[in-house]
Enzyme design. Structure first.
Site, PDB file in Angstrom:
ATOM      1  N   HIS A 170      -2.126  -6.094  -8.151  1.00  0.00           N
ATOM      2  CA  HIS A 170      -1.141  -6.626  -9.093  1.00  0.00           C
ATOM      3  C   HIS A 170      -1.775  -7.255 -10.329  1.00  0.00           C
ATOM      4  O   HIS A 170      -1.180  -7.235 -11.404  1.00  0.00           O
ATOM      5  CB  HIS A 170      -0.152  -7.536  -8.374  1.00  0.00           C
ATOM      6  N   GLU A 215       8.759   5.745  -1.598  1.00  0.00           N
ATOM      7  CA  GLU A 215       7.358   5.298  -1.594  1.00  0.00           C
ATOM      8  C   GLU A 215       6.733   5.360  -0.211  1.00  0.00           C
ATOM      9  O   GLU A 215       5.611   4.920  -0.006  1.00  0.00           O
ATOM     10  CB  GLU A 215       7.209   3.906  -2.231  1.00  0.00           C
ATOM     11  N   ASP A 238       2.658   2.959  -3.887  1.00  0.00           N
ATOM     12  CA  ASP A 238       2.697   2.918  -2.429  1.00  0.00           C
ATOM     13  C   ASP A 238       2.667   4.317  -1.831  1.00  0.00           C
ATOM     14  O   ASP A 238       2.020   4.549  -0.818  1.00  0.00           O
ATOM     15  CB  ASP A 238       3.940   2.162  -1.946  1.00  0.00           C
ATOM     16  N   CYS A 251       8.263   5.308 -11.205  1.00  0.00           N
ATOM     17  CA  CYS A 251       8.008   3.961 -11.746  1.00  0.00           C
ATOM     18  C   CYS A 251       6.684   3.382 -11.255  1.00  0.00           C
ATOM     19  O   CYS A 251       6.375   2.232 -11.511  1.00  0.00           O
ATOM     20  CB  CYS A 251       9.155   3.017 -11.409  1.00  0.00           C
TER      21      CYS A 251
HETATM   22  C1  PEP Z   1       5.163   1.450  -6.316  1.00  0.00           C
HETATM   23  O1  PEP Z   1       4.883   1.245  -5.131  1.00  0.00           O
HETATM   24  O2  PEP Z   1       4.825   2.479  -6.929  1.00  0.00           O
HETATM   25  C2  PEP Z   1       5.917   0.434  -7.081  1.00  0.00           C
HETATM   26  C3  PEP Z   1       6.336   0.689  -8.305  1.00  0.00           C
HETATM   27  O3  PEP Z   1       6.129  -0.772  -6.491  1.00  0.00           O
HETATM   28  P1  PEP Z   1       5.053  -1.972  -6.399  1.00  0.00           P
HETATM   29  O4  PEP Z   1       3.873  -1.600  -7.237  1.00  0.00           O
HETATM   30  O5  PEP Z   1       5.750  -3.203  -6.874  1.00  0.00           O
HETATM   31  O6  PEP Z   1       4.751  -1.992  -4.935  1.00  0.00           O
HETATM   32 MG    MG Z   2       5.868  -0.307  -4.046  1.00  0.00          MG
END
Ligand code: PEP
Ligand code: MG
Length: 758
Positions: free
Chosen positions: A369, A607, A631, A678
């Site tokens: 993150h 995901e 994911d 996304c």
């Molecule tokens: C993903 O898993 O691609 C996603 C957009 O969610 P996060 O990165 O918040 O897990």
């Molecule tokens: Mg995710």
């Protein structure tokens, strides 16, 4: 071998045998080789058994700065190729060789002719002997034979020295300096030059980095240390008083021991002596504590041995006060490179945005993150730099290359100039990108791709409409939950969500329900699991806690009232029935309270591989789907998205991920449902081309990636993208697919989107 060569060899070996030590012997070798072979540079690398890297030990014709600092992994560049093959590598024009890396050339001008010979003993490659020529040069068989003979001699000398520990001593000696170049994984694109500011976990003595204190500030540092000691002494006395009636006398004696340790002047005086040597109090304390811990641990008496942990505890308490008194202050000038063992989101707040040059972290990967945040801020990042010497970097000058995932420590003037030039080109690129913001993301042959932004990761990143985004494709609602000390209430949540929805209206905003667990634990809702990514995260957690979920759903529905741009999305879905039921319940409850809200369009994230195979059943029940490639990649490839150890294997362009995306698009379209992407893959200009060709209906990414993706889409015709997808589907691995796409971007004149420079 001609006679004269044999003579030369004999002479070199005589000189080497007469050398004072191995270090001098190596210097003699490189000097003599350069002379005898009339090459422009000669160098020798040794294996550092501790790290598995080949360290530049001696050179002529390269820069002396690099000795001990240039460390090459097997397989890396042409020197690494010599190691990998355990055979000579003879290349007439090195820069055109596919395995060529330009690290050295940036420092020393371009070399073309290359001959590398492995130094082998008992099948182990102990080192590499290399000669280089500025001009193109094909080295002859005689040249090879000459170096091979010399390498065999060296192998003998190395084995002898190894037996006496001479090699590791020598490597230590030349490596007293921090390595020159360190490799990690690309975290966020861009290049930066600045000075390192090392951040570390609070109250953790082992992680305290080294820092200097100016002579005029020494007394203030000593005073701060004394105050911290007094504060801890006060705490201990208070604790002892509180425990007086509770604990038996022998246990209470422990507090006396603590007070005694603090009162005895050794701990205090030794630390102060270290501060007076010009070091900051936390590092002085760290070393004093370590020394005392060692002393106690070596004692015979088990009771006294146990006291080592008390000393550590005391050290941590003093450190905590020191840190509270010294809120981290940035003492360096110019751009700041945030460096740490594990840089966390809250560390970013230590540096004012306009001074933050780049982020470098020993742990984590491109989908951690903090890397996502760096991209959101438009700041280059390099993640997973495993041999990062964090403790030695404070204040050092660094160059960070976020495209290739590497950093240069204490760069030479030549290298700095080169990267200055690249940054100039980057600025031109950015100016070019800015001019795009009113134009649509449309291919030259007229195919449009709506681009959305991902937001919510930090409350102060105001959604940027200026980027030309058509809405918010992913609002991560977990952030307001992560930065508080308890669950936010319904009204508080309404305010937060309403802010985004109003900001973007009438453009659509997709709010994703709480996705905590995995690498996003809530501080006030601890979860202990062996495998958090396979455990209680996302929708699984909220379904088990209807009170949390319903509160959030009600807040989301209320926030969207009267705006008509709200869409709802659920994370980590493996089945949809239960969620649809809860959504109905939330609207019913609101109605009972006299609040009438329409049911917003509801979508789910794809995901988890199970959802890919169930796409038909899912698509039938929802209004849209959005692929979370971060994911999906980790679950499909069984590669932890945060683990630097396996980061090499983590790539969203893996053929399995591409096939899964195609399957989702096909399944969702069968039911007339649109598909978005996304995950971070959507913000990767090369990957965006493939996603466009795959029939994905929209892409959502960080604001900083949006103009780059737009430019890529505007540069390649859809027909070309389709051809690339066909070709990519015939390839076996992510690396080959990336190469194919990068070459296409280069041909289209936008290579600057994928590497430093234009
Ligand atoms: C993903 O898993 O691609 C996603 C957009 O969610 P996060 O990165 O918040 O897990
Ligand atoms: Mg995710």
């Amino acid at each position: 071998m001609p006679h004269s060569m044999l003579d030369v060899l004999r002479r070199i070996i005589q000189q080497v045998n007469a050398a004072r030590d191995l270090s001098q012997a190596l210097q003699i070798v490189v000097h003599a080789v350069r002379d005898a072979m009339r090459v422009d540079a000669a160098s020798v690398y040794f294996l550092d058994a501790d790290t598995g890297r080949y360290v530049l030990m001696a050179q002529e014709g390269l820069s002396d700065e690099m000795v001990g600092r240039l460390r090459i992994a097997p397989g890396e560049g042409l020197v690494g190729l010599v190691v990998e093959r355990a055979e000579p590598v003879n290349v007439e024009d090195a820069p055109s060789h596919p395995r060529y890396r330009h690290t050295l050339q940036r420092e020393n001008g371009e070399f073309h002719g290359f001959l590398g010979i492995p130094i082998i003993q008992h099948r182990r490659v102990l080192g590499v002997l290399v000669v280089r020529q500025v001009a193109q040069r094909r080295f002859s068989e005689t040249d090879e034979a000459f170096l091979l003979t010399l390498a065999a001699q060296l192998a003998g000398a190395i084995t002898q020295a190894e037996a006496t520990g001479g090699i590791s001593r020598l490597i230590e000696e030349v490596s007293g300096r921090v390595p020159f170049m360190l490799r990690g994984r690309p975290g966020s694109p861009g290049v930066a030059i600045g000075r390192a500011h090392v951040v570390f976990a609070p109250a953790n003595l082992e992680r305290v980095p080294e820092r200097k204190v100016e002579p005029e500030a020494v007394e203030a540092e000593v005073a701060a240390f004394r105050e911290a000691v007094d504060a801890v002494r006060g705490d201990i006395q208070r604790m002892a008083r509180r425990m007086e009636d509770v604990l038996p006398a022998e246990e209470l004696a422990l507090f006396d021991v603590f007070s005694m340790m603090l009162g005895s002047d050794t701990l205090v005086d030794e630390t102060i002596a270290r501060i007076r040597e010009g070091r900051w109090a936390p590092a002085a304390l760290r070393d004093t504590i370590a020394e005392h811990v060692r002393l106690f641990e070596a004692m015979e008496d088990p009771y006294l041995r146990e006291r080592a942990s008390d000393i550590r505890d005391l050290g941590r308490r003093i450190l905590a006060y020191l840190q509270a008194r010294h809120p981290p202050r940035i003492e360096i000038e110019g751009p700041v490179i945030l460096v740490g063992e594990e840089v966390a989101a809250f560390h970013l707040a230590e540096v004012p945005r306009e001074r933050l040059g780049a982020v470098v972290s020993a742990r984590g990967s491109g989908t951690s993150h903090v890397a996502i945040l760096a991209r959101a801020l438009g700041v280059p990042a390099v993640m997973g730099v495993e041999d990062l010497p964090v403790g030695q970097l404070q204040g050092q000058e660094l160059i960070v290359d976020g495209y290739e995932g590497r950093i240069f420590v204490k760069p030479s003037d030549a290298l700095r100039q080169e990267f200055d030039r690249l940054r100039g080109e980057e600025r031109e690129l950015a100016a070019g990108l800015e001019s795009l913001h009113d134009l649509p993301a449309e291919t030259p042959d007229g195919v449009r791709m709506p681009l959305y932004v991902n937001t919510g990761l930090l409350s102060d990143i105001t959604p940027s409409l200026e980027s030309g985004a058509e809405g918010v494709g992913l609002y991560r609602t977990e952030v307001p939950f992560l930065v508080r000390e308890h669950f936010p209430g319904e009204d508080e949540q309404v305010r937060i969500y309403r802010h985004v929805l109003e900001g973007f209206a009438p453009r659509p905003v997709i709010l994703r329900t709480l996705d905590v667990g995995g690498d996003k634990p809530l501080p006030y809702f601890p979860i202990q699991e062996d495998n958090p990514f396979l455990g209680w995260r996302g929708i699984r957690l909220t379904l088990d806690h209807p009170e949390i979920f319903l509160t959030q759903l009600r807040a989301i529905l209320r926030a969207g009232q009267g705006l008509d741009n709200l869409q709802l999305m659920l994370p980590m879905i493996t089945e949809v029935e239960e969620t649809a039921r809860l959504l109905r319940r939330a609207t019913d409850e609101l109605l009972e309270d006299g609040i009438e809200v329409p049911v917003p369009p509801m979508g789910v994230m794809i995901e988890v591989p199970a959802a890919v195979y169930q796409i038909d059943a899912i698509a039938r029940r929802v209004d849209f789907v959005s692929i979370g490639t971060n994911d999906l990649t980790q679950y499909l490839l069984a590669v932890d998205r945060n683990n630097a150890q396996v980061a090499e294997l983590y790539d969203g362009l893996h053929p399995a991920v591409i096939e899964a995306i195609l399957q989702v698009v096909e399944g969702a379209h069968r039911h007339g449902r649109p598909v978005g992407v996304c995950g971070e893959l959507a913000g990767d200009p090369a990957a965006a081309i493939l996603l466009l060709a795959a029939g994905v209906d929209s892409l959502s990414m960080s604001v900083a990636s949006l103009p780059r993706v737009k430019w890529a889409i505007r540069s390649l015709p859809f027909a070309e993208a389709r051809r690339l997808l066909d070709e990519a589907r015939g390839l076996q691995d992510a690396r080959a697919i990336r190469r194919l796409l990068n070459e296409a971007l280069d041909r289209a004149g936008v290579g600057g989107l994928i590497r430093a420079g234009k």
